[in-house]
Scaffold this active site. Structure first.
Site, PDB file in Angstrom:
ATOM      1  CE  LYS A 229      -4.209  -1.461   1.500  1.00 36.84           C
ATOM      2  NZ  LYS A 229      -5.900  -1.509   2.390  1.00 36.84           N
ATOM      3  CG  HIS A 279      -6.473  -8.641  -1.460  1.00 37.45           C
ATOM      4  ND1 HIS A 279      -7.804  -8.778  -0.663  1.00 37.45           N
ATOM      5  CD2 HIS A 279      -5.472  -8.152  -1.207  1.00 37.45           C
ATOM      6  CE1 HIS A 279      -7.067  -7.448   0.430  1.00 37.45           C
ATOM      7  NE2 HIS A 279      -6.206  -7.276  -0.265  1.00 37.45           N
TER       8      HIS A 279
HETATM    9 FE   LIG Z   1      -4.687  -6.469   1.228  1.00 36.89          FE
END
Ligand SMILES: [Fe+2]
Length: 373
Positions: A229, A279
């Protein structure tokens, strides 16, 4: 050179004198005794290798004398020099006196000398064998001692290495945690998120009965799952509203970015695929990313982290909603078990909830993975 001694025992003094004369020029010490009692006394005082005795003597027979010598001086060689060669005397001398040779009177000079030399050689040989046996025994003891020391040293070194290795791993984990905290700190809503995901994931992994190294890997992968991120614009990460499709595409890049960041770190080699696939959906559905892996093709730690990640996200406050109660989380897990989630991981979490209650989700005590393992 050691000088050998021979002791002749005979009640006839002339015989003793003849023997002394015969052996005068031989390299040996010649002792004589005319009574068995005198012979035994002499043996107490002198080192004598060979005793040669007559059989018929007034106070004690030759067989009795040799039998006593055998008990008191077992190393001394025993011989009989006798004119009475009855079979029973010979047998007794052999059995009770364990004699080396039986010589008959009158003796052949050369034969007697040769027999004495043989007796001394025999004596020396036996003593040498005894000495070598003793040396071997001592060396064996020494070797055993050395082996014990060596084993202790190896054990010590192994323990030191294991301690050092543990120290290094603990250091790594602290670094990884600091990194995870730095990522989460970008958004006040996700502060502590990665650490909690790591903790829940390790608890689920342990409940599943995974081995120690696997639980450690699950924990570290949990700490680092969202490290990518860092490569997604802050505006998207912290956006309180629903994301646009383009923004969502940006977010979906974070597992791949994370894997690339961690790839060069040797210590994290096993963790990289776990981060890359956290994910993916268990049924391989298009909702999973980045590679739409399916079932067991998804690394096990990734599947555990996905469940832990969902639990953590749902039980935390968000800008658009408050933390959800645990029964809502349980319903959600049931609903997506088999599609998004691996059913056996959902099952392990539900079992954990059953056994321990939901308290571990609320508590934020400092977690020590190595104490936990
Ligand atoms: Fe994640």
């Amino acid at each position: 050179m050691h000088e050998h001694s021979v002791l002749f025992v005979d009640d006839e003094v002339n015989i003793l004198k003849a023997l002394q004369r015969l052996l005068r020029s031989e390299p040996m010490n010649v002792l004589t005794a005319s009574r068995p009692g005198e012979a035994l006394e002499l043996l107490e005082r002198e080192q004598v290798e060979v005793v040669v005795t007559d059989q018929r003597m007034p106070e004690m027979s030759g067989v009795d004398l040799l039998s006593t010598v055998r008990e008191r001086h077992p190393d001394t060689l025993r011989m009989m020099l006798t004119g009475y060669t009855e079979m029973n005397v010979a047998v007794e001398a052999i059995n009770r006196g364990e004699i080396f040779r039986l010589i008959t009177k009158p003796w052949q000079d050369d034969e007697l000398k040769a027999t004495l030399r043989q007796a001394f050689d025999h004596y020396d040989l036996k003593r040498e064998i005894k000495r070598l046996n003793q040396v071997t025994r001592e060396q064996n003891f020494k070797l055993q001692d050395m082996n014990k020391n060596l084993e202790a040293k190896v054990r010590d070194r192994t323990r030191q290495l294991a301690d050092k290795n543990q120290e290094l791993r603990t250091g790594y984990v602290q670094t990884v945690r600091a990194l995870a905290e730095a990522i989460d700190a970008k958004d006040r809503y996700t502060r502590g998120h990665s650490e909690r995901v790591g903790v829940y994931a390790s608890r689920i992994a342990r409940r599943m009965g995974l081995r120690r190294e696997m639980i450690e890997r699950v924990y570290i992968a949990g700490l680092l799952h969202d490290v990518g991120k860092i490569g997604v614009p802050d505006a998207i990460i912290t956006k309180p509203d629903r994301l646009s499709p383009q923004e969502y595409e940006e977010v979906k890049k974070h597992p791949e970015i994370g894997a690339r960041i961690l790839e060069p770190v040797e210590f994290l080699r096993e963790v990289v695929p776990c981060v890359r696939h956290h994910h993916e959906w268990f049924d391989g559905s298009a909702a999973g990313y980045p590679q739409r892996l399916c079932g067991d093709d998804i690394p096990l730690p990734s599947r555990v982290i996905l469940v832990a990640d969902t639990i953590e996200a749902m039980t935390s406050n968000r800008p658009y909603r408050n933390a959800l109660p645990i029964d809502v989380v349980v319903r959600e897990l049931h609903k997506y078990s088999g599609s998004q989630f691996d059913p056996k991981i959902v099952e392990a979490f539900l079992a954990l909830l059953d056994e321990e209650g939901d308290e571990f989700i609320q508590t934020h005590e400092k977690f020590d993975i190595y104490a936990f393992l």
